[in-house]
Scaffold this active site. Structure first.
Site, PDB file in Angstrom:
ATOM      1  N   TYR A  16      38.547  50.958  45.967  1.00 32.40           N
ATOM      2  CA  TYR A  16      38.175  52.149  46.761  1.00 32.40           C
ATOM      3  C   TYR A  16      39.002  52.247  48.218  1.00 32.40           C
ATOM      4  O   TYR A  16      38.410  53.210  48.823  1.00 32.40           O
ATOM      5  CB  TYR A  16      36.594  51.759  47.322  1.00 32.40           C
ATOM      6  CG  TYR A  16      35.963  51.356  46.011  1.00 32.40           C
ATOM      7  CD1 TYR A  16      35.438  52.299  45.049  1.00 32.40           C
ATOM      8  CD2 TYR A  16      35.317  49.950  45.743  1.00 32.40           C
ATOM      9  CE1 TYR A  16      34.867  51.854  43.885  1.00 32.40           C
ATOM     10  CE2 TYR A  16      34.672  49.550  44.606  1.00 32.40           C
ATOM     11  CZ  TYR A  16      34.430  50.653  43.793  1.00 32.40           C
ATOM     12  OH  TYR A  16      33.930  50.256  42.693  1.00 32.40           O
ATOM     13  N   ASP A  18      41.849  53.216  48.939  1.00 30.76           N
ATOM     14  CA  ASP A  18      42.635  54.564  49.054  1.00 30.76           C
ATOM     15  C   ASP A  18      41.742  55.701  49.354  1.00 30.76           C
ATOM     16  O   ASP A  18      42.098  56.280  50.507  1.00 30.76           O
ATOM     17  CB  ASP A  18      43.495  54.948  47.653  1.00 30.76           C
ATOM     18  CG  ASP A  18      44.157  53.795  47.163  1.00 30.76           C
ATOM     19  OD1 ASP A  18      45.323  53.300  47.733  1.00 30.76           O
ATOM     20  OD2 ASP A  18      43.876  52.973  46.137  1.00 30.76           O
ATOM     21  N   GLY A 259      40.913  43.874  50.894  1.00 36.74           N
ATOM     22  CA  GLY A 259      41.834  45.202  50.850  1.00 36.74           C
ATOM     23  C   GLY A 259      42.406  45.681  52.083  1.00 36.74           C
ATOM     24  O   GLY A 259      43.043  44.726  52.737  1.00 36.74           O
ATOM     25  N   GLU A 260      41.924  46.750  52.250  1.00 41.11           N
ATOM     26  CA  GLU A 260      42.761  47.368  53.593  1.00 41.11           C
ATOM     27  C   GLU A 260      41.577  48.074  54.677  1.00 41.11           C
ATOM     28  O   GLU A 260      41.540  47.493  55.857  1.00 41.11           O
ATOM     29  CB  GLU A 260      43.470  48.547  53.420  1.00 41.11           C
ATOM     30  CG  GLU A 260      44.179  49.079  54.729  1.00 41.11           C
ATOM     31  CD  GLU A 260      45.331  49.875  54.375  1.00 41.11           C
ATOM     32  OE1 GLU A 260      46.121  49.517  53.498  1.00 41.11           O
ATOM     33  OE2 GLU A 260      45.683  51.020  55.087  1.00 41.11           O
ATOM     34  N   ASP A 261      40.633  48.658  54.210  1.00 34.93           N
ATOM     35  CA  ASP A 261      39.665  49.449  55.012  1.00 34.93           C
ATOM     36  C   ASP A 261      38.672  48.534  55.431  1.00 34.93           C
ATOM     37  O   ASP A 261      38.194  48.558  56.853  1.00 34.93           O
ATOM     38  CB  ASP A 261      39.215  50.603  54.370  1.00 34.93           C
ATOM     39  CG  ASP A 261      38.389  51.419  55.338  1.00 34.93           C
ATOM     40  OD1 ASP A 261      38.830  52.134  56.504  1.00 34.93           O
ATOM     41  OD2 ASP A 261      37.083  51.712  55.154  1.00 34.93           O
ATOM     42  N   SER A 262      37.987  47.606  54.820  1.00 37.89           N
ATOM     43  CA  SER A 262      36.832  46.666  55.217  1.00 37.89           C
ATOM     44  C   SER A 262      37.520  45.652  55.966  1.00 37.89           C
ATOM     45  O   SER A 262      37.020  45.239  56.935  1.00 37.89           O
ATOM     46  CB  SER A 262      36.016  46.222  54.022  1.00 37.89           C
ATOM     47  OG  SER A 262      37.058  45.651  53.077  1.00 37.89           O
TER      48      SER A 262
HETATM   49  O1  TRH Z   1      38.257  48.591  47.508  1.00 44.09           O
HETATM   50  P1  TRH Z   1      39.487  47.797  48.033  1.00 44.09           P
HETATM   51  O2  TRH Z   1      39.588  46.647  47.077  1.00 44.09           O
HETATM   52  O3  TRH Z   1      40.866  48.841  48.076  1.00 44.09           O
HETATM   53  C1  TRH Z   1      42.020  48.378  47.908  1.00 44.09           C
HETATM   54  C2  TRH Z   1      42.831  48.092  49.012  1.00 44.09           C
HETATM   55  O4  TRH Z   1      42.792  49.355  49.806  1.00 44.09           O
HETATM   56  C3  TRH Z   1      44.013  47.751  48.727  1.00 44.09           C
HETATM   57  O5  TRH Z   1      45.134  47.727  50.062  1.00 44.09           O
HETATM   58  C4  TRH Z   1      44.810  48.675  47.930  1.00 44.09           C
HETATM   59  O6  TRH Z   1      46.184  48.177  47.388  1.00 44.09           O
HETATM   60  C5  TRH Z   1      43.793  48.733  46.664  1.00 44.09           C
HETATM   61  O7  TRH Z   1      42.697  48.945  47.092  1.00 44.09           O
HETATM   62  C6  TRH Z   1      44.348  49.737  45.735  1.00 44.09           C
HETATM   63  O8  TRH Z   1      38.952  47.445  49.730  1.00 44.09           O
HETATM   64  P2  TRH Z   1      38.817  48.341  50.787  1.00 44.09           P
HETATM   65  O9  TRH Z   1      40.420  48.761  51.324  1.00 44.09           O
HETATM   66  O10 TRH Z   1      38.066  47.531  51.838  1.00 44.09           O
HETATM   67  O11 TRH Z   1      38.198  49.407  50.441  1.00 44.09           O
HETATM   68  C7  TRH Z   1      36.629  49.790  50.426  1.00 44.09           C
HETATM   69  C8  TRH Z   1      36.113  50.701  50.907  1.00 44.09           C
HETATM   70  O12 TRH Z   1      34.876  50.950  50.263  1.00 44.09           O
HETATM   71  C9  TRH Z   1      35.969  50.671  52.475  1.00 44.09           C
HETATM   72  O13 TRH Z   1      36.225  52.238  53.017  1.00 44.09           O
HETATM   73  C10 TRH Z   1      34.744  50.371  52.656  1.00 44.09           C
HETATM   74  C11 TRH Z   1      34.038  51.118  51.673  1.00 44.09           C
HETATM   75  N1  TRH Z   1      32.736  50.501  51.345  1.00 44.09           N
HETATM   76  C12 TRH Z   1      31.521  51.098  51.595  1.00 44.09           C
HETATM   77  O14 TRH Z   1      31.667  52.222  52.301  1.00 44.09           O
HETATM   78  N2  TRH Z   1      30.294  50.757  51.230  1.00 44.09           N
HETATM   79  C13 TRH Z   1      30.213  49.442  50.595  1.00 44.09           C
HETATM   80  O15 TRH Z   1      28.917  49.240  50.203  1.00 44.09           O
HETATM   81  C14 TRH Z   1      31.291  48.878  50.160  1.00 44.09           C
HETATM   82  C15 TRH Z   1      31.219  47.675  49.273  1.00 44.09           C
HETATM   83  C16 TRH Z   1      32.778  49.294  50.462  1.00 44.09           C
END
Ligand code: TRH
Length: 363
Positions: A16, A18, A259-262
């Site tokens: 999620y 990206d 990941g990146e955003d969390s």
């Molecule tokens: O989902 P991720 O593992 O995304 C990853 C990273 O971006 C990584 O760098 C990239 O290479 C890969 O994907 C393809 O983790 P991330 O980055 O934390 O993204 C999760 C998103 O979902 C973030 O915007 C937070 C959001 N989120 C919510 O809004 N509510 C929720 O309940 C959860 C669990 C997440």
């Protein structure tokens, strides 16, 4: 600052992040009065990321309609997120326009040295449908010589208000979460992680808020087998809206993010956190993790730095702490809180990503 027209292009590779980063960027731009279109190949997660009112301000388009529907806007800005490679028709329409839109490749986040060296570099297009255009590499980062981090105006004040005990308790109640006296509140958002059982052994007494994904599934399996360690309770969460997700991070004593955003939002929450970095087949994530720790932990008191580095490396399965010893030692989040808040203050003293982007485009 006058408003602009933005086209953000995003391809979801997996998970999620990206979509999550692009959506936050779009919301931030829209909140500052800019006109924003998002071209994305999987818009489904945006529905739960919300809020609903964001869809009034941001036009969301299907990626595979861009060939037919994209109309370049003069002096607009095109963001190519994470090297997603714009469709040829889009490039051709950009190249046909005078003045052409400004073209930015927004890169993945890293604390490694190459980021400062590469931030802002120009990439002239010599051939193909974009011939004659140039794009620029924009690197988010943690230091002044990078593009900074997304931090919408007023974010820290809002998060601090959300972290106040009465607000945090009210938020937990709204989610149907009841914390018992003496329990640590720990959020869990991770990939498959073989260190999870060892971490659980060292976590009690705690209430774990399990986000959807592998962590939640592993916990359910332990619960089904009746092997969840004593002193632990689990609350399985649905996907939360991004604003609620941020609020959850503020309410917890310890956040396990990925990941990146969390990972970025945990830093803005200012609570102790552990990062599960996105694992890469070639092992490149190891250097990325070490680079971040070298920066973020540098000014922490020695004992805090030492304990948290061990925990971070073990959680990521890195030598010499893999396999994780059981139980895994979880240092006191309370004792580490001032150090993590200090790191947040360091980041906060730097201009946020959108402010920097606007400055870069106006140069
Ligand atoms: O989902 P991720 O593992 O995304 C990853 C990273 O971006 C990584 O760098 C990239 O290479 C890969 O994907 C393809 O983790 P991330 O980055 O934390 O993204 C999760 C998103 O979902 C973030 O915007 C937070 C959001 N989120 C919510 O809004 N509510 C929720 O309940 C959860 C669990 C997440």
């Amino acid at each position: 600052m006058s408003s602009r027209d933005w086209d953000v292009f995003c391809r979801v590779i997996d998970n999620y992040g990206d979509a999550g980063v692009c959506w936050r960027l779009c919301k931030d731009l829209a909140s500052r009065g800019h006109r924003v279109r998002l071209w994305i190949d999987d818009a489904a997660p945006l529905q739960w990321m919300g809020p609903a009112r964001a869809f009034e301000a941001i036009e969301v388009h299907a990626w595979d309609r861009a060939d037919a529907d994209f109309v370049a806007r003069p002096a607009g800005v095109v963001i190519e997120a994470f090297g997603c490679e714009l469709p040829d028709a889009v490039k051709a329409r950009m190249a046909a326009l005078h003045p052409a839109p400004q073209w930015i490749n927004l890169e993945y986040l890293s604390a490694e040295d190459y980021v400062e060296r590469s931030h802002g570099l120009r990439s002239p297009q010599w051939q193909g449908p974009a011939a004659g255009l140039e794009k620029f590499f924009f690197y988010p980062g943690f230091t002044r010589r990078t593009g900074g981090l997304l931090r919408e105006p007023g974010l820290i004040e809002a998060l601090d208000a959300a972290a106040a005990p009465a607000s945090a308790t009210a938020w937990l109640q709204r989610q149907g979460i009841e914390r018992q006296a003496g329990e640590r509140l720990v959020s869990l958002f991770c990939y498959e992680n073989s260190a999870l059982p060892a971490l659980l052994d060292g976590l009690a007494p705690a209430l774990i808020l399990a986000c959807p994904g592998p962590g939640s599934r592993m916990l359910r399996a332990l619960q089904d087998r009746g092997t969840l360690p004593a002193g632990l309770r689990v609350h399985h969460l649905p996907f939360l809206a991004q604003d609620d997700f941020d609020q959850m991070l503020c309410a917890c004593d310890l956040n396990l993010v990925r990941g990146e955003d969390s990972f970025v939002r945990a830093q803005w929450a200012g609570r102790p956190f552990v990062w599960h970095i996105y694992p890469q087949d070639d092992g490149a994530h190891e250097a990325k993790l070490e680079a971040f720790m070298a920066l973020a932990f540098a000014d922490m008191p020695g004992s805090v730095r030492q304990e948290w580095q061990v925990l971070w490396r073990t959680w990521n399965g890195l030598h010499p702490h893999s396999p994780a010893p059981r139980p895994l030692t979880v240092p006191s989040p309370q004792a580490a809180e001032p150090a993590f808040r200090q790191w947040r203050a360091t980041l906060r003293a730097q201009p946020d990503l959108v402010t920097q982007l606007l400055g870069f485009l106006a140069r």
